[in-house]
Design a protein around this motif. Structure first.
Motif, PDB file in Angstrom:
ATOM      1  N   PRO A 111       0.896  -1.101   0.060  1.00 34.55           N
ATOM      2  CA  PRO A 111      -0.231   0.158  -0.076  1.00 34.55           C
ATOM      3  C   PRO A 111       0.862   1.230   0.104  1.00 34.55           C
ATOM      4  N   PRO A 112       0.383   2.382  -0.510  1.00 29.73           N
ATOM      5  CA  PRO A 112       1.318   3.571  -0.700  1.00 29.73           C
ATOM      6  C   PRO A 112       1.611   4.090   0.793  1.00 29.73           C
ATOM      7  N   LEU A 113       0.997   3.771   1.597  1.00 25.87           N
ATOM      8  CA  LEU A 113       1.217   4.313   2.944  1.00 25.87           C
ATOM      9  C   LEU A 113       2.633   3.645   3.425  1.00 25.87           C
ATOM     10  N   VAL A 114       3.305   2.914   2.855  1.00 22.93           N
ATOM     11  CA  VAL A 114       4.516   2.466   3.410  1.00 22.93           C
ATOM     12  C   VAL A 114       5.602   3.306   2.759  1.00 22.93           C
ATOM     13  N   LEU A 115       5.176   4.215   2.069  1.00 22.22           N
ATOM     14  CA  LEU A 115       6.110   5.203   1.426  1.00 22.22           C
ATOM     15  C   LEU A 115       7.213   4.548   0.583  1.00 22.22           C
ATOM     16  N   LEU A 116       8.420   4.678   0.886  1.00 22.41           N
ATOM     17  CA  LEU A 116       9.434   4.135   0.462  1.00 22.41           C
ATOM     18  C   LEU A 116      10.300   3.129   1.204  1.00 22.41           C
ATOM     19  N   ASN A 117       9.440   2.403   1.903  1.00 25.26           N
ATOM     20  CA  ASN A 117      10.047   1.748   2.900  1.00 25.26           C
ATOM     21  C   ASN A 117      10.406   0.188   2.197  1.00 25.26           C
ATOM     22  N   LEU A 118      11.647  -0.275   2.633  1.00 26.66           N
ATOM     23  CA  LEU A 118      11.851  -1.491   1.904  1.00 26.66           C
ATOM     24  C   LEU A 118      12.060  -2.908   2.738  1.00 26.66           C
ATOM     25  N   GLU A 119      11.204  -2.489   3.987  1.00 24.12           N
ATOM     26  CA  GLU A 119      10.779  -3.740   4.686  1.00 24.12           C
ATOM     27  C   GLU A 119      10.050  -4.950   4.222  1.00 24.12           C
ATOM     28  N   VAL A 120      10.759  -6.015   4.045  1.00 22.13           N
ATOM     29  CA  VAL A 120      10.006  -7.130   3.379  1.00 22.13           C
ATOM     30  C   VAL A 120       8.574  -7.336   3.956  1.00 22.13           C
TER      31      VAL A 120
END
Length: 124
Positions: free
Chosen positions: A99-108
């Motif tokens: 979902p876009p709320l994760v922004l640019l997070n690379l957490e699996v």
């Protein structure tokens, strides 16, 4: 949402590959799309991701300056151009959607939908 990767191959060190991730079932504009990789015996790790609207990107330090992620909304496809490949880049590469709320997070763990993976092998 379904994701299908392609483009993996066997390449010599210093070579290039372009991976593709075709998304169906929804538009990529509604998701953050990431590329991840998993080498034998290692945990899956984030490589790069691209934001859902503004196209902003984020890269793991290990690939900055060598890999480039991009998207084509018309084709509903995300690409990753990989240049200057090293033996340490050998892994199964996966694309995933969050979902876009994760922004640019690379957490699996933040990514909900995953492709089946494509093998990249870099020889020395």
């Amino acid at each position: 949402v379904q994701l299908v990767e392609s483009g993996g191959n066997y390449v010599q060190a210093g070579g290039s590959l372009r991976l593709s991730c075709v998304v169906s079932g929804d538009t990529i504009d509604d998701y953050t799309i990431g590329w991840f990789r998993q080498a034998p015996g290692k945990e899956r790790e984030g490589v790069a991701c691209i934001g859902s609207i503004d196209g902003m990107t984020n890269y793991a330090d290990s690939v900055k300056g060598r890999f480039t992620i991009s998207s084509d909304s018309v084709k509903n496809t995300v690409y990753m151009q990989m240049d200057g490949l090293k033996p340490g880049d050998t892994a199964v590469y996966y694309c995933a959607a969050a979902p876009p709320l994760v922004l640019l997070n690379l957490e699996v763990s933040l990514y909900d939908y995953w492709g089946q993976g494509t093998q990249v092998t870099v020889s020395s």
